[in-house]
Design a protein around this motif. Structure first.
Motif, mmCIF file in Angstrom:
data_model
loop_
_atom_site.group_PDB
_atom_site.id
_atom_site.type_symbol
_atom_site.label_atom_id
_atom_site.label_comp_id
_atom_site.label_asym_id
_atom_site.label_seq_id
_atom_site.Cartn_x
_atom_site.Cartn_y
_atom_site.Cartn_z
ATOM 1 N N PHE A 81 23.255 -16.282 -22.727
ATOM 2 C CA PHE A 81 23.271 -14.841 -22.484
ATOM 3 C C PHE A 81 22.165 -14.464 -21.432
ATOM 4 O O PHE A 81 21.066 -14.801 -21.364
ATOM 5 C CB PHE A 81 23.082 -14.167 -23.546
ATOM 6 N N ASN A 82 22.598 -13.524 -20.477
ATOM 7 C CA ASN A 82 21.955 -12.857 -19.535
ATOM 8 C C ASN A 82 20.762 -12.102 -20.087
ATOM 9 O O ASN A 82 20.724 -11.541 -21.207
ATOM 10 C CB ASN A 82 22.747 -11.700 -18.873
ATOM 11 N N GLY A 83 19.476 -12.261 -19.457
ATOM 12 C CA GLY A 83 18.265 -11.605 -20.001
ATOM 13 C C GLY A 83 17.885 -10.516 -18.690
ATOM 14 O O GLY A 83 16.426 -10.504 -18.659
ATOM 15 N N ASP A 84 18.439 -9.942 -18.228
ATOM 16 C CA ASP A 84 17.968 -8.933 -17.300
ATOM 17 C C ASP A 84 17.298 -7.947 -17.857
ATOM 18 O O ASP A 84 17.232 -7.553 -19.057
ATOM 19 C CB ASP A 84 19.281 -8.394 -16.462
ATOM 20 N N PRO A 85 16.543 -7.253 -17.192
ATOM 21 C CA PRO A 85 15.685 -6.202 -17.675
ATOM 22 C C PRO A 85 16.472 -5.032 -18.254
ATOM 23 O O PRO A 85 16.114 -4.565 -19.317
ATOM 24 C CB PRO A 85 14.876 -5.536 -16.268
ATOM 25 N N ILE A 86 17.851 -4.802 -17.979
ATOM 26 C CA ILE A 86 18.915 -3.884 -18.495
ATOM 27 C C ILE A 86 19.085 -4.244 -19.957
ATOM 28 O O ILE A 86 19.122 -3.534 -20.791
ATOM 29 C CB ILE A 86 19.818 -3.824 -17.596
ATOM 30 N N ALA A 87 19.217 -5.749 -20.104
ATOM 31 C CA ALA A 87 19.488 -6.013 -21.335
ATOM 32 C C ALA A 87 18.339 -5.819 -22.424
ATOM 33 O O ALA A 87 18.337 -5.586 -23.499
ATOM 34 C CB ALA A 87 19.815 -7.498 -21.537
ATOM 35 N N PHE A 88 16.999 -5.987 -21.887
ATOM 36 C CA PHE A 88 15.711 -5.789 -22.671
ATOM 37 C C PHE A 88 15.765 -4.339 -23.042
ATOM 38 O O PHE A 88 15.012 -3.824 -24.119
ATOM 39 C CB PHE A 88 14.766 -6.072 -21.958
ATOM 40 N N LYS A 89 16.247 -3.762 -22.156
ATOM 41 C CA LYS A 89 16.050 -2.016 -22.263
ATOM 42 C C LYS A 89 17.100 -1.439 -23.316
ATOM 43 O O LYS A 89 16.744 -0.888 -24.237
ATOM 44 C CB LYS A 89 16.325 -1.245 -20.935
ATOM 45 N N HIS A 90 18.244 -2.206 -23.367
ATOM 46 C CA HIS A 90 19.524 -1.696 -24.167
ATOM 47 C C HIS A 90 19.271 -2.518 -25.580
ATOM 48 O O HIS A 90 19.651 -1.781 -26.554
ATOM 49 C CB HIS A 90 20.746 -2.298 -23.561
ATOM 50 N N ILE A 91 18.696 -3.711 -25.628
ATOM 51 C CA ILE A 91 18.412 -4.448 -26.939
ATOM 52 C C ILE A 91 17.161 -4.714 -27.016
ATOM 53 O O ILE A 91 16.515 -5.892 -26.767
ATOM 54 C CB ILE A 91 19.401 -5.653 -26.972
ATOM 55 N N ALA A 92 16.365 -3.832 -27.877
ATOM 56 C CA ALA A 92 15.044 -4.237 -27.965
ATOM 57 C C ALA A 92 14.655 -5.496 -28.736
ATOM 58 O O ALA A 92 13.523 -6.162 -28.397
ATOM 59 C CB ALA A 92 14.505 -2.908 -28.771
ATOM 60 N N GLN A 93 15.317 -5.903 -29.556
ATOM 61 C CA GLN A 93 15.116 -7.104 -30.364
ATOM 62 C C GLN A 93 15.034 -8.399 -29.626
ATOM 63 O O GLN A 93 14.585 -9.597 -30.007
ATOM 64 C CB GLN A 93 16.236 -7.348 -31.623
ATOM 65 N N LEU A 94 15.435 -8.347 -28.315
ATOM 66 C CA LEU A 94 15.291 -9.648 -27.571
ATOM 67 C C LEU A 94 14.018 -10.087 -27.190
ATOM 68 O O LEU A 94 13.677 -11.304 -26.856
ATOM 69 C CB LEU A 94 15.919 -9.162 -26.114
ATOM 70 N N GLN A 95 13.099 -8.920 -27.415
ATOM 71 C CA GLN A 95 11.756 -9.426 -27.079
ATOM 72 C C GLN A 95 11.168 -10.175 -28.408
ATOM 73 O O GLN A 95 9.978 -10.749 -28.580
ATOM 74 C CB GLN A 95 10.813 -8.358 -26.825
ATOM 75 N N THR A 96 11.634 -10.150 -29.449
ATOM 76 C CA THR A 96 11.050 -10.814 -30.707
ATOM 77 C C THR A 96 11.899 -11.698 -31.471
ATOM 78 O O THR A 96 11.761 -12.146 -32.543
ATOM 79 C CB THR A 96 11.009 -9.656 -31.781
ATOM 80 N N LEU A 97 12.683 -12.363 -30.530
ATOM 81 C CA LEU A 97 13.560 -13.411 -31.048
ATOM 82 C C LEU A 97 12.764 -14.540 -31.547
ATOM 83 O O LEU A 97 11.846 -15.014 -30.763
ATOM 84 C CB LEU A 97 14.708 -13.786 -29.999
ATOM 85 N N GLN A 98 13.093 -15.301 -32.535
ATOM 86 C CA GLN A 98 12.598 -16.568 -32.816
ATOM 87 C C GLN A 98 13.261 -17.623 -32.947
ATOM 88 O O GLN A 98 14.419 -17.556 -33.737
ATOM 89 C CB GLN A 98 11.661 -16.148 -34.634
ATOM 90 N N ALA A 99 12.882 -18.826 -32.579
ATOM 91 C CA ALA A 99 13.714 -19.930 -32.506
ATOM 92 C C ALA A 99 14.076 -20.518 -34.013
ATOM 93 O O ALA A 99 12.850 -20.195 -34.727
ATOM 94 C CB ALA A 99 12.981 -20.920 -31.776
ATOM 95 N N GLY A 100 15.158 -20.949 -34.218
ATOM 96 C CA GLY A 100 15.608 -21.416 -35.435
ATOM 97 C C GLY A 100 16.069 -20.524 -36.458
ATOM 98 O O GLY A 100 16.645 -20.649 -37.456
ATOM 99 N N GLN A 101 15.993 -19.235 -36.256
ATOM 100 C CA GLN A 101 16.625 -17.998 -36.804
ATOM 101 C C GLN A 101 18.108 -17.630 -36.382
ATOM 102 O O GLN A 101 18.412 -18.043 -35.364
ATOM 103 C CB GLN A 101 15.814 -16.724 -36.700
#
Length: 156
Positions: free
Chosen positions: A105-125
């Motif tokens: 999935f795309n990780g543009d700044p627009i995606a970070f602005k719209h979906i705040a959880q992208l900054q706290t994703l944890q591998a394996g979850q």
């Protein structure tokens, strides 16, 4: 091909084509220089602001489309791709579905602005998300439109 590279090639090609047309029409140097300056300013405007407008409109199309895929998958990793000499990079998110298919999935700044959880994703979850399968960014990655942790959905 990156959109900015395509824009640069188009700009350069149109300047060369204009030079040939100006030579054929025998335009004065003053007229040529004014037209070339206007063209360069237009291309710089398209480059600086047009790319952001393209990203925003593409993301908005993904949000507005009624054809949203819904799936749950395990977050594998966040990928950074270098795109320039000045430590600029592009971000992508990789998920693995239960049938071992990888989705990026795309990780543009627009995606970070719209979906705040992208900054706290944890591998394996495991996360559940919506995405527009018919709309891609310029690198062919899907665009996330909604994201929720799997545990949150199980408790509801």
């Amino acid at each position: 091909m990156y959109l900015d590279t395509a824009l640069f090639i188009t700009s350069f090609g149109s300047l060369i084509l204009f030079g040939l047309v100006a030579y054929g029409l025998k335009m004065s140097q003053n007229t040529q220089s004014i037209i070339i300056l206007v063209m360069i300013c237009g291309f710089m405007y398209m480059y600086l602001f047009g790319l952001d407008l393209y990203r925003e409109s593409n993301y908005q199309k993904a949000l507005d489309t009624p054809l949203q895929n819904y799936t749950c998958a395990i977050f594998v990793r966040q990928i950074h791709f270098n795109i320039g000499r000045k430590q600029q990079y592009e971000t992508a998110f990789q998920f693995k579905t239960p049938n071992s298919k990888f989705l990026e999935f795309n990780g543009d700044p627009i995606a970070f602005k719209h979906i705040a959880q992208l900054q706290t994703l944890q591998a394996g979850q495991t996360y559940c998300f919506h995405y527009a399968s018919q709309i891609h960014d310029w690198n062919g990655r899907f665009i996330l439109t909604e994201l929720h942790p799997f545990a949150l959905l199980k408790s509801e």
